[in-house]
Design a protein around this motif. Structure first.
Motif, mmCIF file in Angstrom:
data_model
loop_
_atom_site.group_PDB
_atom_site.id
_atom_site.type_symbol
_atom_site.label_atom_id
_atom_site.label_comp_id
_atom_site.label_asym_id
_atom_site.label_seq_id
_atom_site.Cartn_x
_atom_site.Cartn_y
_atom_site.Cartn_z
ATOM 1 N N HIS A 7 0.832 -1.202 0.000
ATOM 2 C CA HIS A 7 0.000 0.000 0.000
ATOM 3 C C HIS A 7 0.867 1.253 0.000
ATOM 4 C CE1 HIS A 7 -3.324 2.704 0.865
ATOM 5 N NE2 HIS A 7 -2.622 3.193 1.883
ATOM 6 N N SER A 10 2.528 1.658 -3.393
ATOM 7 C CA SER A 10 1.558 2.111 -4.382
ATOM 8 C C SER A 10 1.266 3.595 -4.224
ATOM 9 C CB SER A 10 0.267 1.305 -4.241
ATOM 10 O OG SER A 10 -0.711 1.767 -5.140
ATOM 11 N N GLU A 11 1.172 4.041 -2.987
ATOM 12 C CA GLU A 11 0.904 5.454 -2.720
ATOM 13 C C GLU A 11 2.074 6.327 -3.175
ATOM 14 O OE1 GLU A 11 -0.484 8.366 0.995
ATOM 15 O OE2 GLU A 11 -0.121 6.221 1.309
ATOM 16 N N ASN A 14 1.983 6.540 -7.002
ATOM 17 C CA ASN A 14 0.945 7.470 -7.465
ATOM 18 C C ASN A 14 1.332 8.920 -7.212
ATOM 19 O OD1 ASN A 14 -0.763 5.429 -8.393
ATOM 20 N ND2 ASN A 14 -1.772 5.197 -6.410
ATOM 21 N N ASN A 15 1.953 9.180 -6.083
ATOM 22 C CA ASN A 15 2.379 10.541 -5.758
ATOM 23 C C ASN A 15 3.458 11.033 -6.721
ATOM 24 O OD1 ASN A 15 0.614 10.719 -3.596
ATOM 25 N ND2 ASN A 15 2.145 10.123 -2.061
#
Length: 235
Positions: A7, A10-11, A14-15
């Protein structure tokens, strides 16, 4: 723990992409954003590296060029291809040599974009193109990929070899619609740059192809190319 780590990763991914896309809308590159892009070169995700390469085409500089040169040896072929495409702003002999060297890459996209950017850099240099032209001519004779051959014909035309115009036009009848689209894209680019001669002959070939073309994407591209011809004829 593994789920939590995934998680977080993935964050972070994306950032990073979100920041890269936000930079695209800027007219100037701040030092902070430049440093951020440069750190993306070592990112574990190829999409981040690829996007960073794509973005630097908009912000040409010595640091951008050094970053893109380093990505020419990236393990991911899409990153190498994007680096080849983006480094076309260069005015460096050493960069030209690197682009010619990478034309032996196993990946079709890498070879094609290396060819196109090599021609761009050669024109930027405003020096004798004899070696580059002969290199590309020899490559065209042995190249197996028709997509790369399209790039080679386009590059050679842009370097003053008008005899490759008829070869490029022949590709609008290629059996693969992707190659037909690629040829039409290159034709439009050359027309816009004023590097394609005898536009009436080109238009007749396009109209003949339009009569039998089954693919909507190619038909749309033909219409765009005909419009491009008319706009440039009126100038």
């Amino acid at each position: 723990m593994k789920v939590e780590n995934c998680h977080i990763e993935s964050e972070e991914f994306n950032n990073k992409l979100a920041r890269l896309y936000s930079i695209e809308n800027q007219d100037e590159l701040s030092l902070s954003d430049q440093n951020f892009i440069l750190t993306c070169g070592d990112d574990s995700d190829s999409e981040v590296r690829c996007r960073a390469c794509e973005l630097l085409a908009k912000f040409p500089s010595l640091k951008s060029e050094e970053f893109l040169l380093a990505r020419l040896t990236d393990k991911d072929s899409l990153v190498r291809a994007e680096a080849c495409d983006s480094i076309s702003f260069s005015c460096s002999q050493s960069t030209l040599k690197e682009l010619l060297r990478i034309t032996n890459d196993k990946a079709v996209l890498v070879r094609g974009y290396a060819v196109l950017s090599a021609a761009d850099v050669q024109r930027n240099l405003k020096e004798s193109s004899t070696y580059t032209v002969q290199f590309l001519k020899n490559m065209e004779l042995r190249e197996k990929s028709r997509w790369v051959k399209i790039a080679l014909c386009s590059a050679l035309i842009s370097l003053g070899c008008g005899e490759y115009q008829s070869k490029l036009i022949e590709f609008i009848d290629d059996k693969r619609y992707q190659n037909r689209c690629a040829a039409l894209t290159r034709i439009r680019e050359l027309i816009s740059l004023g590097m394609l001669d005898d536009l009436p002959t080109v238009e007749r070939a396009l109209l003949a192809r339009k009569e039998k073309e089954p693919a909507r994407s190619v038909l749309d591209s033909i219409d765009k190319t005909i419009k491009c011809i008319k706009l440039n004829t009126e100038i």
